[in-house]
Design an enzyme around this catalytic site. Sequence first.
Site, PDB file in Angstrom:
ATOM      1  N   GLY A  70      14.891  -0.926  22.147  1.00  0.00           N
ATOM      2  CA  GLY A  70      14.156  -1.612  21.400  1.00  0.00           C
ATOM      3  C   GLY A  70      14.543  -0.469  20.358  1.00  0.00           C
ATOM      4  O   GLY A  70      14.370  -0.832  18.813  1.00  0.00           O
ATOM      5  N   SER A  71      14.702   0.785  20.048  1.00  0.00           N
ATOM      6  CA  SER A  71      14.929   0.848  19.078  1.00  0.00           C
ATOM      7  C   SER A  71      16.676   0.659  18.436  1.00  0.00           C
ATOM      8  O   SER A  71      16.796   0.097  17.113  1.00  0.00           O
ATOM      9  CB  SER A  71      15.372   3.082  19.259  1.00  0.00           C
ATOM     10  N   GLN A 179       5.809  -3.236  21.273  1.00  0.00           N
ATOM     11  CA  GLN A 179       4.432  -2.738  22.029  1.00  0.00           C
ATOM     12  C   GLN A 179       4.210  -4.711  22.333  1.00  0.00           C
ATOM     13  O   GLN A 179       2.425  -4.594  22.908  1.00  0.00           O
ATOM     14  CB  GLN A 179       3.933  -2.290  21.380  1.00  0.00           C
ATOM     15  N   SER A 199      11.199  -4.553  23.664  1.00  0.00           N
ATOM     16  CA  SER A 199      12.215  -3.868  24.583  1.00  0.00           C
ATOM     17  C   SER A 199      11.630  -4.364  26.139  1.00  0.00           C
ATOM     18  O   SER A 199      10.790  -3.715  26.560  1.00  0.00           O
ATOM     19  CB  SER A 199      12.150  -2.796  24.082  1.00  0.00           C
ATOM     20  N   GLY A 200      12.578  -3.947  27.066  1.00  0.00           N
ATOM     21  CA  GLY A 200      12.378  -4.369  28.161  1.00  0.00           C
ATOM     22  C   GLY A 200      10.887  -3.328  28.760  1.00  0.00           C
ATOM     23  O   GLY A 200      10.273  -3.722  29.462  1.00  0.00           O
ATOM     24  N   HIS A 201      11.491  -2.427  28.275  1.00  0.00           N
ATOM     25  CA  HIS A 201      10.311  -1.244  29.688  1.00  0.00           C
ATOM     26  C   HIS A 201       9.351  -1.312  29.467  1.00  0.00           C
ATOM     27  O   HIS A 201       8.473  -0.264  29.855  1.00  0.00           O
ATOM     28  CB  HIS A 201      11.005  -0.066  30.202  1.00  0.00           C
ATOM     29  N   THR A 237      30.363  -3.610  27.144  1.00  0.00           N
ATOM     30  CA  THR A 237      30.376  -4.493  28.661  1.00  0.00           C
ATOM     31  C   THR A 237      28.546  -5.018  28.330  1.00  0.00           C
ATOM     32  O   THR A 237      28.107  -4.114  28.677  1.00  0.00           O
ATOM     33  CB  THR A 237      31.248  -3.769  29.361  1.00  0.00           C
ATOM     34  N   CYS A 324       7.122  10.280  22.465  1.00  0.00           N
ATOM     35  CA  CYS A 324       8.843  10.677  21.108  1.00  0.00           C
ATOM     36  C   CYS A 324       8.456  12.194  20.628  1.00  0.00           C
ATOM     37  O   CYS A 324       9.288  12.893  20.807  1.00  0.00           O
ATOM     38  CB  CYS A 324       9.502   9.732  20.688  1.00  0.00           C
TER      39      CYS A 324
HETATM   40  C1  LIG Z   1       9.046   2.309  22.916  1.00  0.00           C
HETATM   41  C2  LIG Z   1       8.840   1.426  21.069  1.00  0.00           C
HETATM   42  C3  LIG Z   1       9.998   1.279  20.435  1.00  0.00           C
HETATM   43  C4  LIG Z   1      11.018   2.046  20.928  1.00  0.00           C
HETATM   44  O1  LIG Z   1      11.879   1.429  22.388  1.00  0.00           O
HETATM   45  P1  LIG Z   1      12.616   1.695  23.375  1.00  0.00           P
HETATM   46  O2  LIG Z   1      13.225   0.593  24.142  1.00  0.00           O
HETATM   47  O3  LIG Z   1      12.158   2.801  23.650  1.00  0.00           O
HETATM   48  O4  LIG Z   1      13.573   2.734  22.597  1.00  0.00           O
HETATM   49  C5  LIG Z   1      10.310   0.592  19.439  1.00  0.00           C
HETATM   50  N1  LIG Z   1       9.232   0.959  19.017  1.00  0.00           N
HETATM   51  C6  LIG Z   1       7.611   0.748  19.229  1.00  0.00           C
HETATM   52  C7  LIG Z   1       6.695   0.251  18.564  1.00  0.00           C
HETATM   53  C8  LIG Z   1       8.058   0.598  20.532  1.00  0.00           C
HETATM   54  O5  LIG Z   1       6.552   1.092  21.234  1.00  0.00           O
END
Ligand SMILES: *Cc1c(COP(=O)(O)O)cnc(C)c1O
Length: 392
Positions: A70-71, A179, A199-201, A237, A324
Amino acid sequence: MTVYADNAATTRCGKAALNAMLPFFHKEFGNPSSLHSYGQKASAALQTARESVARSLGASPQEIYFTGSGSESDNQAIRSAALTGAKKNKRHLITSAIEHHAVLHTLNQLKREGFEVTILPVDKDGLVTPEQVADAIRMDSALVTIMTANNEVGTIEPVAEIAKVCKEKGVIFHTDAVQAAGHIPLDIKTLGADMLSLSGHKLHGPKGVGVLWCRKGVPLLSLINGGGQERMRRAGTENIPGIVGLAVALEEAVAELNEVGARLTVLRDKLIAGLSQIERSRLNGHPTKRLPGNVNFCFEGIEGESLLLLLDQKGVCASSGSACTSGSLDPSHVLLALGLPHEIAHGSLRLSFSRETTEAEIDHILSVAPPVVNYLRSISPVWESIQATRRS
Ligand SMILES: *Cc1c(COP(=O)(O)O)cnc(C)c1O
């Protein structure tokens, strides 16, 4: 009982996502750029995942770019819009005070590179208004980036209205939906943004994989140079297992979103009502325009870190502010932006839930949190002086 109440930091990878990923670590290990049969299988899986993500978002497959997090998606969207703007002498960027550090630190870096950044304040509930955005936009504005929902306090921003303002004024609009995706309804067509990160996780997919959606016709520059992957927008890749897992997780999350959202909203509000009973407690974030799985409280007179440690001993895994920044002693920039004083912004508790959360777990939190708060206050000099002030 161990209650995992830190789903805003990360979620458990779901079984369907995990099972979909497994073959691509071993049996189907090909590189999608290879022309032989192994490569073709990997390439087909990549294409299927891209189509699936596009369907889940209401977008088209050509608008989906897979990234490493996501970052990274946030960085790429912002940097790309800024550098594209600079070519036309547009060097002004607009954001809000409560964005994730992936957004704020990217903008800080661009500031050092000669861009001008306007950081919009938020109200006491964490809301940015479309009027604020309209007033901030100038002739030389290259980008507005406002998150769909906040990761600390759960406030949901009026992004569709903000997107409309940006469109009228001809400014690129990016939203960090990390989120929000898979948690609240999100349709790219009605949203009207130009770029969106997820973001996947954060949605029961794997870590280390993200998506950047970029509307057709909006220029997108690459952060990483090398091979021609992702249509020249992201060399390296492809993380096939991760991408496949993300696509399955997103599909599943979107399919059950209404049901999970409704159930979590009831649990959330039960917890909020219970924790509000604690004297001198305060709910942070908007009471209703709020993620179904987010609860964030301050308890006067106690410190967030000690609260977390004691809750952990009682089987509750929570967080104070954002994952973080915990570990550092800085108060949360989000709580400060909501107008909380420094000493209170240190003492916040974030409980974040997922489709796995049960009512029994909420009841467990409600049974252990009030005694822990009372105990910490009984040994807190700060609480003692608050009490003394109130008596006098
Ligand atoms: C977790 C988060 C990110 C970062 O995502 P990552 O995949 O952990 O780098 C960015 N923005 C928000 C709002 C998040 O909650």
